[in-house]
Design a protein around this motif. Structure first.
Motif, short mmCIF file in Angstrom:
data_model
loop_
_atom_site.label_atom_id
_atom_site.label_comp_id
_atom_site.label_asym_id
_atom_site.label_seq_id
_atom_site.Cartn_x
_atom_site.Cartn_y
_atom_site.Cartn_z
N SER A 96 -10.82 -9.50 2.99
CA SER A 96 -9.90 -10.25 3.85
C SER A 96 -9.03 -9.26 4.61
CB SER A 96 -8.98 -11.14 2.99
OG SER A 96 -8.15 -10.32 2.19
N ALA A 97 -8.39 -9.76 5.65
CA ALA A 97 -7.47 -8.91 6.42
C ALA A 97 -6.33 -8.45 5.52
CB ALA A 97 -6.93 -9.69 7.61
N ALA A 98 -5.89 -9.32 4.61
CA ALA A 98 -4.75 -8.99 3.76
C ALA A 98 -5.09 -7.85 2.81
CB ALA A 98 -4.31 -10.24 2.98
N VAL A 99 -6.27 -7.92 2.18
CA VAL A 99 -6.68 -6.84 1.26
C VAL A 99 -6.83 -5.53 2.04
CG1 VAL A 99 -8.59 -5.97 -0.16
CG2 VAL A 99 -7.70 -8.28 -0.53
N ALA A 100 -7.44 -5.60 3.21
CA ALA A 100 -7.63 -4.38 4.01
C ALA A 100 -6.27 -3.76 4.33
CB ALA A 100 -8.38 -4.71 5.30
N ASP A 101 -5.33 -4.60 4.71
CA ASP A 101 -4.02 -4.10 5.11
C ASP A 101 -3.27 -3.49 3.92
OD1 ASP A 101 -2.20 -4.18 7.57
OD2 ASP A 101 -0.89 -4.71 5.89
N GLU A 102 -3.33 -4.19 2.78
CA GLU A 102 -2.62 -3.71 1.60
C GLU A 102 -3.18 -2.35 1.15
OE1 GLU A 102 -1.29 -5.72 -2.61
OE2 GLU A 102 -2.46 -6.92 -1.22
N VAL A 103 -4.50 -2.23 1.16
CA VAL A 103 -5.12 -0.97 0.73
C VAL A 103 -4.79 0.14 1.72
CG1 VAL A 103 -7.31 0.22 0.30
CG2 VAL A 103 -6.99 -2.11 -0.54
N ALA A 104 -4.93 -0.14 3.01
CA ALA A 104 -4.68 0.91 4.02
C ALA A 104 -3.25 1.41 3.90
CB ALA A 104 -4.95 0.36 5.42
N HIS A 105 -2.33 0.49 3.72
CA HIS A 105 -0.93 0.90 3.59
C HIS A 105 -0.77 1.80 2.37
CE1 HIS A 105 3.22 0.34 2.00
NE2 HIS A 105 3.43 0.87 3.19
N PHE A 106 -1.35 1.40 1.24
CA PHE A 106 -1.19 2.21 0.02
C PHE A 106 -1.83 3.59 0.19
CE2 PHE A 106 -2.11 3.45 -4.40
CZ PHE A 106 -0.79 3.52 -4.82
N LEU A 107 -3.00 3.63 0.81
CA LEU A 107 -3.66 4.93 1.01
C LEU A 107 -2.76 5.85 1.85
CD1 LEU A 107 -7.41 4.00 1.74
CD2 LEU A 107 -6.31 4.43 -0.45
N SER A 108 -2.13 5.28 2.85
CA SER A 108 -1.29 6.13 3.71
C SER A 108 -0.11 6.69 2.91
CB SER A 108 -0.83 5.37 4.95
OG SER A 108 0.07 4.36 4.59
N THR A 109 0.38 5.95 1.92
CA THR A 109 1.49 6.49 1.11
C THR A 109 1.01 7.63 0.21
OG1 THR A 109 1.21 5.00 -0.78
CG2 THR A 109 2.63 4.21 1.03
N LEU A 110 -0.28 7.65 -0.08
CA LEU A 110 -0.83 8.74 -0.92
C LEU A 110 -1.35 9.90 -0.07
CD1 LEU A 110 -2.95 6.67 -3.50
CD2 LEU A 110 -0.69 7.66 -3.85
N ASN A 111 -1.15 9.78 1.25
CA ASN A 111 -1.65 10.83 2.13
C ASN A 111 -3.18 10.92 2.09
OD1 ASN A 111 -1.07 12.61 4.06
ND2 ASN A 111 -0.51 14.31 2.67
N ILE A 112 -3.81 9.78 1.92
CA ILE A 112 -5.28 9.70 2.02
C ILE A 112 -5.58 9.25 3.45
CG2 ILE A 112 -7.30 8.36 1.30
CD1 ILE A 112 -6.19 8.28 -1.51
N GLY A 113 -6.37 10.02 4.16
CA GLY A 113 -6.56 9.76 5.58
C GLY A 113 -7.80 8.95 5.92
N TRP A 114 -8.60 8.60 4.91
CA TRP A 114 -9.87 7.91 5.15
C TRP A 114 -9.99 6.70 4.25
CZ3 TRP A 114 -14.05 9.24 8.41
CH2 TRP A 114 -13.83 10.39 9.20
N MET A 115 -10.45 5.59 4.84
CA MET A 115 -10.65 4.37 4.04
C MET A 115 -12.11 3.93 4.09
SD MET A 115 -8.45 0.92 4.20
CE MET A 115 -9.09 -0.71 3.85
N ARG A 116 -12.63 3.50 2.95
CA ARG A 116 -13.97 2.95 2.87
C ARG A 116 -13.86 1.45 2.61
NH1 ARG A 116 -17.82 2.55 -1.32
NH2 ARG A 116 -17.46 0.36 -0.80
N GLY A 117 -14.94 0.72 2.82
CA GLY A 117 -14.94 -0.70 2.50
C GLY A 117 -16.17 -1.36 3.07
#
Ligand code: PEP
Ligand code: MN
Length: 327
Positions: A96-117
């Motif tokens: 869902s858009a919500a899960v994508a957004d929540e994960v992307a936000h959390f990755l950015s706080t960990l300084n992870i620059g790449w998202m899979r899905g």
């Protein structure tokens, strides 16, 4: 591969050196040339030959086409500006858009620059969740853009494959698709770097040939990804083949990533496999996570929750990889 010698009297020595590395070869033209028969000469062997004062050049042969994968003359560590990501993370499926957004936000706080899905999921059972398709790729792209991330997702042989690929930075070929040459050619034609998972039971050579299909069909870059293979081991899902890491490093100039999630099949096993892979020389990791793993619509048992992902990132980044550095 054809080795041209500047000094014919050294041909026997150079050939003996190749033999010690398990490569069959023949001396031709009274020592002016050595023909190496094996289509996959380790990348390091070619580099070492070029440093030999008796060697003039190392060239592909016309009779047996050279594998592009090993004739690349430069290291090809990462096709994007900036350093290679140590970790690429995200949900098994972009639900869902919500899960994508929540994960992307959390990755950015960990300084992870790449998202899979995943978009179209390749499932064993036709009754399992098959993915949200193009819509999922749009959610992934929007979330990545919002938080300044890049996107990786598997593509399948669907009508919307090109449209999905357009939304991605790297296209992924799944383990179950690695053995399909026509599909590999189609994937290569989209012109994006390809992350190539190893097939469930693929031999290392079959994996190299799959990469070769991609490269000769125009893929600009390949990133190998070991994700566990089938063995008699009774462990949870697959067996992570750590030996694949030095193998790919030896045979190719391309990066080797490890997916500990699909190998583990179970979230508590992910961290140990991730640490082992990095210590064995993996360039990076591809990891599944979910804001609420119990509710994930695919691969729920192996998804890390956010605290576990944060812990893994901290522990991977605190490894002293200089100490174990594998060149
Ligand atoms: C995935 O990474 O989402 C996936 C399905 O992996 P694999 O192809 O390795 O099973
Ligand atoms: Mn998965």
């Amino acid at each position: 591969m054809l080795v041209k010698l500047s000094n014919r009297t050294e041909a026997a020595r150079v050939r003996a050196w190749l033999t010690r590395r398990g490569l069959a070869s023949r001396i031709l033209d009274g020592g002016a040339l050595i023909l190496v028969d094996d289509p996959f000469v380790p990348y390091g062997v070619k580099q070492a030959l070029l440093y030999d004062p008796a060697v003039d050049s190392v060239e592909p042969t016309r009779a047996a086409p050279e594998a592009t994968i090993r004739t690349s003359s430069e290291d090809a560590p990462w096709p994007f500006p900036g350093r290679m990501p140590d970790i690429v993370a995200g949900p098994c499926s972009i639900e869902s858009a919500a899960v994508a957004d929540e994960v992307a936000h959390f990755l950015s706080t960990l300084n992870i620059g790449w998202m899979r899905g995943g978009t179209h999921k390749v499932r064993t059972s036709p009754y399992d969740f098959q993915g949200a398709g193009l819509q999922a790729a749009e959610w992934l792209r929007e979330s990545c853009d919002r938080y300044g991330l890049r996107a990786i997702s598997e593509v399948v042989d669907s009508d919307d494959m090109e449209a999905i690929a357009d939304l991605l930075d790297i296209v992924q070929v799944g383990a179950r698709q690695m053995h399909n040459p026509h599909f590999l050619q189609r994937v290569a034609s989209v012109g994006k770097p390809v992350l190539l998972k190893r097939g469930l039971s693929a031999t290392p050579t079959e994996w190299l040939w799959a990469a070769e299909y991609l490269l000769v069909a125009g893929a600009p870059h390949v990133i190998f990804c070991e994700r566990g293979i089938r063995t008699p081991s009774p462990l949870k899902r697959f067996t992570l083949d750590l030996g694949a890491i030095p193998f790919i490093r030896e045979m190719t100039p391309f990066p080797i990533y490890v997916d500990p999630s699909h190998a583990a099949g179970s979230s508590p096993y992910v961290l140990p496999l991730a640490l082992g892979a990095m210590a064995a020389g993996a360039h990076g990791l591809l990891v599944e996570c979910h804001p609420d793993p119990g509710c994930a619509r695919s691969d729920a048992t192996q998804a890390l929750d956010f605290p576990a992902l944060a812990d893994m990132v901290r522990r991977v980044r605190s490894l002293n990889l200089q100490e174990v550095a594998i060149k």
